[in-house]
Write an enzyme that holds these catalytic residues in place. Sequence first.
Site, mmCIF file in Angstrom:
data_model
loop_
_atom_site.group_PDB
_atom_site.id
_atom_site.type_symbol
_atom_site.label_atom_id
_atom_site.label_comp_id
_atom_site.label_asym_id
_atom_site.label_seq_id
_atom_site.Cartn_x
_atom_site.Cartn_y
_atom_site.Cartn_z
ATOM 1 N N CYS A 23 -34.851 38.105 4.678
ATOM 2 C CA CYS A 23 -33.964 38.246 5.721
ATOM 3 C C CYS A 23 -33.311 39.879 5.566
ATOM 4 C CB CYS A 23 -33.122 37.334 5.554
ATOM 5 S SG CYS A 23 -32.200 37.247 3.953
ATOM 6 N N HIS A 52 -32.902 35.938 -5.432
ATOM 7 C CA HIS A 52 -33.706 34.805 -6.381
ATOM 8 C C HIS A 52 -35.294 34.732 -6.029
ATOM 9 C CE1 HIS A 52 -29.851 32.346 -7.055
ATOM 10 N NE2 HIS A 52 -30.137 33.228 -8.353
ATOM 11 N N CYS A 107 -24.805 40.429 0.435
ATOM 12 C CA CYS A 107 -24.971 40.191 1.960
ATOM 13 C C CYS A 107 -23.774 40.052 2.789
ATOM 14 C CB CYS A 107 -25.927 38.741 2.075
ATOM 15 S SG CYS A 107 -26.107 38.389 3.844
ATOM 16 N N GLU A 137 -23.665 32.090 -5.337
ATOM 17 C CA GLU A 137 -22.940 32.330 -3.978
ATOM 18 C C GLU A 137 -21.598 31.662 -3.992
ATOM 19 O OE1 GLU A 137 -23.143 31.530 0.623
ATOM 20 O OE2 GLU A 137 -24.819 31.846 -0.253
ATOM 21 N N THR A 176 -23.966 29.909 2.466
ATOM 22 C CA THR A 176 -24.879 30.517 3.658
ATOM 23 C C THR A 176 -26.223 29.829 3.699
ATOM 24 O OG1 THR A 176 -25.521 32.296 2.426
ATOM 25 C CG2 THR A 176 -23.578 32.442 3.934
ATOM 26 N N CYS A 206 -26.271 31.181 7.328
ATOM 27 C CA CYS A 206 -26.684 32.371 8.100
ATOM 28 C C CYS A 206 -27.821 32.276 9.085
ATOM 29 C CB CYS A 206 -27.105 33.530 6.925
ATOM 30 S SG CYS A 206 -28.782 33.355 6.422
ATOM 31 N N SER A 235 -32.151 28.790 -3.336
ATOM 32 C CA SER A 235 -31.437 27.535 -2.564
ATOM 33 C C SER A 235 -32.110 27.558 -1.265
ATOM 34 C CB SER A 235 -30.083 27.810 -2.243
ATOM 35 O OG SER A 235 -29.533 26.856 -1.562
ATOM 36 N N ASN A 236 -32.416 28.744 -0.519
ATOM 37 C CA ASN A 236 -32.698 28.532 0.749
ATOM 38 C C ASN A 236 -34.258 28.093 0.820
ATOM 39 O OD1 ASN A 236 -34.855 30.932 1.525
ATOM 40 N ND2 ASN A 236 -33.171 31.836 0.445
ATOM 41 N N SER A 279 -35.894 35.168 0.169
ATOM 42 C CA SER A 279 -35.965 36.333 -0.654
ATOM 43 C C SER A 279 -37.323 36.347 -1.303
ATOM 44 C CB SER A 279 -35.187 35.779 -1.956
ATOM 45 O OG SER A 279 -35.347 34.404 -2.471
#
Length: 320
Positions: A23, A52, A107, A137, A176, A206, A235-236, A279
Amino acid sequence: MTTSAFPPKKPLTLVLASPRGFCAGVDRAIHIVEKALEKYGAPVYVRHEIVHNRYVVESLAQKGAVFVEELDEVPDQAAVVFSAHGVPKTVPAEADRRALTSLDATCPLVTKVHREAEHHHEMGRQIIMIGHAGHPEVIGTIGQVPDGTVLLVGTPAEAAEVEPRDPSKLAYITQTTLSVDDAAAVTEVLQKRFPDIVGPKREDICYATTNRQAAVKTIAPHCEALMVIGSPNSSNSSRLVEVAARAGCAKSVLVQRASEVDWSLLDGVSRLGITAGASAPEILVEEVVAAARERFDVTIEEVRVTTETVTFKLPQALSE
């Protein structure tokens, strides 16, 4: 008539989710480290993993980045970069006290949440943060306001039990990189319990997290297995595995790179979905595709739900 010594490869359709991978915030953070190395020379210290992803961290380490957990590991007069996840206010304050050359790679969408927390505190509101305990975060965001200002909840059950000081002076903010659906479930509980609670003007989750989850929801029902390329501490990336399973692809796994793929997962699979966390660089997707081609007769299908055009500027100190 001669026959091949090798049996024919079984067909496999790779369904590539798009958007996937880097991103704008991750791209910016990596460029900050690279530009800092160009400007200040090696070593440049980075507090916490810049993003990460082990491949990214190892690549930057080879260029001269030194990753540390705390500032006391950074020598005097050194350059230090704060990771994309954000840091508590005490960290840049300590860097200033020691006269370190510091660069903030947080970010901008995380910084937006930081400013929301500060605003709510200034307005006298107690803050409920929806997020995962211990994630960098979350630690960074809670560290923008005095101790005890923020209550952390991660599930609807926790939201049902949280007890704020004054329900009429209450706000919520969100990590996010959460699952959009999970965050909505927690928010629903909070809004039912506390009708006066103040939320963000724009969604805290996000755009990149939202887009990658939407792409996975689109392809998962049409795939027999799905691989999310990313790191276990991302996490994402972890949320994408959960989203895929809920969307109808029970055989959903997280892999860091091609060398770690368990190919037995694909026994009897003719359609494999592939995506990458925000990431994870595209080269890791290309690795998995190449490894699949060695084993299968591969057809590529790309499914795009939106096109991302977001970019973020580098800090002024590096753009001069």
